[in-house]
Structures are given as C-alpha cells and as structure tokens.
Scaffold this motif. Sequence first.
Motif, PDB file in Angstrom:
ATOM      1  N   UNK A  95       0.874  -1.165   0.000  1.00 41.07           N
ATOM      2  CA  UNK A  95       0.000   0.000   0.000  1.00 41.07           C
ATOM      3  C   UNK A  95       0.911   1.214   0.000  1.00 41.07           C
ATOM      4  N   UNK A  96       0.602   2.178  -0.860  1.00 38.60           N
ATOM      5  CA  UNK A  96       1.444   3.361  -0.987  1.00 38.60           C
ATOM      6  C   UNK A  96       0.576   4.609  -0.951  1.00 38.60           C
ATOM      7  N   UNK A  97       1.158   5.741  -0.593  1.00 40.31           N
ATOM      8  CA  UNK A  97       0.379   6.969  -0.461  1.00 40.31           C
ATOM      9  C   UNK A  97      -0.038   7.542  -1.817  1.00 40.31           C
ATOM     10  N   UNK A  98      -1.232   8.161  -1.828  1.00 39.03           N
ATOM     11  CA  UNK A  98      -1.693   8.896  -3.006  1.00 39.03           C
ATOM     12  C   UNK A  98      -1.598   8.092  -4.277  1.00 39.03           C
ATOM     13  N   UNK A  99      -0.968   8.698  -5.283  1.00 33.58           N
ATOM     14  CA  UNK A  99      -0.871   8.021  -6.574  1.00 33.58           C
ATOM     15  C   UNK A  99       0.473   7.313  -6.754  1.00 33.58           C
ATOM     16  N   UNK A 100       1.165   7.011  -5.676  1.00 31.56           N
ATOM     17  CA  UNK A 100       2.443   6.303  -5.768  1.00 31.56           C
ATOM     18  C   UNK A 100       2.190   4.849  -6.148  1.00 31.56           C
ATOM     19  N   UNK A 101       2.930   4.367  -7.117  1.00 31.21           N
ATOM     20  CA  UNK A 101       2.808   2.998  -7.614  1.00 31.21           C
ATOM     21  C   UNK A 101       3.996   2.164  -7.144  1.00 31.21           C
ATOM     22  N   UNK A 102       3.768   0.865  -6.896  1.00 36.01           N
ATOM     23  CA  UNK A 102       4.829  -0.058  -6.503  1.00 36.01           C
ATOM     24  C   UNK A 102       5.043  -1.042  -7.642  1.00 36.01           C
ATOM     25  N   UNK A 103       6.199  -0.945  -8.275  1.00 34.45           N
ATOM     26  CA  UNK A 103       6.558  -1.818  -9.386  1.00 34.45           C
ATOM     27  C   UNK A 103       7.835  -2.574  -9.037  1.00 34.45           C
ATOM     28  N   UNK A 104       8.254  -3.448  -9.955  1.00 30.52           N
ATOM     29  CA  UNK A 104       9.490  -4.204  -9.798  1.00 30.52           C
ATOM     30  C   UNK A 104      10.261  -4.138 -11.103  1.00 30.52           C
ATOM     31  N   UNK A 105      11.567  -3.959 -11.005  1.00 31.87           N
ATOM     32  CA  UNK A 105      12.444  -4.083 -12.170  1.00 31.87           C
ATOM     33  C   UNK A 105      13.145  -5.431 -12.043  1.00 31.87           C
ATOM     34  N   UNK A 106      12.832  -6.353 -12.957  1.00 28.15           N
ATOM     35  CA  UNK A 106      13.450  -7.679 -13.008  1.00 28.15           C
ATOM     36  C   UNK A 106      14.582  -7.640 -14.018  1.00 28.15           C
ATOM     37  N   UNK A 107      15.720  -8.208 -13.664  1.00 31.15           N
ATOM     38  CA  UNK A 107      16.888  -8.211 -14.550  1.00 31.15           C
ATOM     39  C   UNK A 107      17.367  -9.633 -14.753  1.00 31.15           C
ATOM     40  N   UNK A 108      17.449 -10.047 -16.013  1.00 38.81           N
ATOM     41  CA  UNK A 108      18.033 -11.342 -16.320  1.00 38.81           C
ATOM     42  C   UNK A 108      19.370 -11.099 -16.977  1.00 38.81           C
ATOM     43  N   UNK A 109      20.385 -11.694 -16.411  1.00 43.27           N
ATOM     44  CA  UNK A 109      21.752 -11.431 -16.846  1.00 43.27           C
ATOM     45  C   UNK A 109      22.464 -10.685 -15.732  1.00 43.27           C
ATOM     46  N   UNK A 110      23.643 -10.153 -16.016  1.00 46.08           N
ATOM     47  CA  UNK A 110      24.369  -9.417 -14.977  1.00 46.08           C
ATOM     48  C   UNK A 110      23.585  -8.196 -14.497  1.00 46.08           C
ATOM     49  N   UNK A 111      23.689  -7.903 -13.204  1.00 47.67           N
ATOM     50  CA  UNK A 111      22.997  -6.726 -12.663  1.00 47.67           C
ATOM     51  C   UNK A 111      23.588  -5.483 -13.297  1.00 47.67           C
ATOM     52  N   UNK A 112      22.729  -4.630 -13.880  1.00 48.46           N
ATOM     53  CA  UNK A 112      23.236  -3.375 -14.451  1.00 48.46           C
ATOM     54  C   UNK A 112      23.745  -2.443 -13.347  1.00 48.46           C
ATOM     55  N   UNK A 113      24.573  -1.483 -13.726  1.00 42.48           N
ATOM     56  CA  UNK A 113      24.990  -0.454 -12.772  1.00 42.48           C
ATOM     57  C   UNK A 113      23.755   0.327 -12.343  1.00 42.48           C
ATOM     58  N   UNK A 114      23.861   1.065 -11.239  1.00 39.17           N
ATOM     59  CA  UNK A 114      22.727   1.869 -10.770  1.00 39.17           C
ATOM     60  C   UNK A 114      22.249   2.835 -11.846  1.00 39.17           C
ATOM     61  N   UNK A 115      23.174   3.488 -12.551  1.00 41.96           N
ATOM     62  CA  UNK A 115      22.752   4.458 -13.570  1.00 41.96           C
ATOM     63  C   UNK A 115      22.084   3.765 -14.757  1.00 41.96           C
ATOM     64  N   UNK A 116      22.612   2.606 -15.178  1.00 43.91           N
ATOM     65  CA  UNK A 116      21.973   1.855 -16.262  1.00 43.91           C
ATOM     66  C   UNK A 116      20.588   1.370 -15.843  1.00 43.91           C
TER      67      UNK A 116
END
Length: 159
Positions: A95-116
């Motif tokens: 549950x999140x406030x207002x119009x805040x959405x909770x999503x997930x970024x799934x990565x297959x392969x090596x973990x990208x850098x934070x900026x990528x």
Amino acid sequence: ASLFVRRQPINLSTDTGSGDGTQHAVGSKRGGTPAHAEAQELKRVVGNYASETDYVLHTIFGLDAAPDQATGLLHVQPGPGYERVVVIPNQFGYQTPGNTQHWVAWCFGPRPSDSELANQIASGIATHLGHQQFDFVFYDNPKMTLPEVYHTQVFWHSW
C-alpha cells in the motif's frame, strides 16, 4: 542496498490520499494480504514449473517453457547472451500513499549499474505513461523472494 532518487523525493510514510480518510503504513500489502498468503499463492502458481526461476523467466521475461522429460514440470532454457530488464507492476505490491505505484524491475543477466538500471526503469515508466512527468526511487529488498533472478523494488508517481 541501492537507492536512487530521481528529481524529487517521494514521501512513503503514510497514505492520506485514499479518499476514505484512512491511514496505511507503507509496507503493508495492498488489500491487507499477509506475507504468508503471498508465499502460498506463489507456491500454488509455480507448482507446474521446475523452479521459481523457470516461472519468472517464462511469465515475466516471456521465454518459452517446455516440459522436462523426467518430471513433466515446465523448464526454461534461455539462449546464450540473453539479457533483459523488465519493469512491471508488483503483483504483491505494498500500500502506498496517493498516486504512488509499486513496481518491480526484473533483470536477467548481470545486474546493471545503478545508472543503467535507473535509465531502464525510467524508460519503462515513461513507456507506460506516455510522458516524462514522474519521479521514482528504487531499492534492493534485503530479503528477496527470489534471489536467483535479480530484481529491485520501484516506487513512482506522476504529475
């Protein structure tokens, strides 16, 4: 744990924008779903797969699954060099406030850098919204449900 803040911070402390005047602590599951119910649902859904990883690779990354000859359970065999980032709504979101959405970024392969990774997340949200007016944060959950496939929690809102 990684935390990336884009443009403006998002206040994730309580929800006062639900319309009914109630307050919900961020971190409780939408609809009050307890964590054990989430685990039971995952166990039920992945029961046809050789592993939870096979389930994620098939349902989230769209890779073909075929029955294992020995067990009959579905198994995914990704090709060499397959790498991809998928940014989607969290099936068991908080549950999140207002119009805040909770999503997930799934990565297959090596973990990208934070900026990528931030660029991939921004691209996924922008594609969903059709515009760039949003802020987001992401962080690695220290107790990942499925540590075999890297994924990070994403919270965003648009204006």
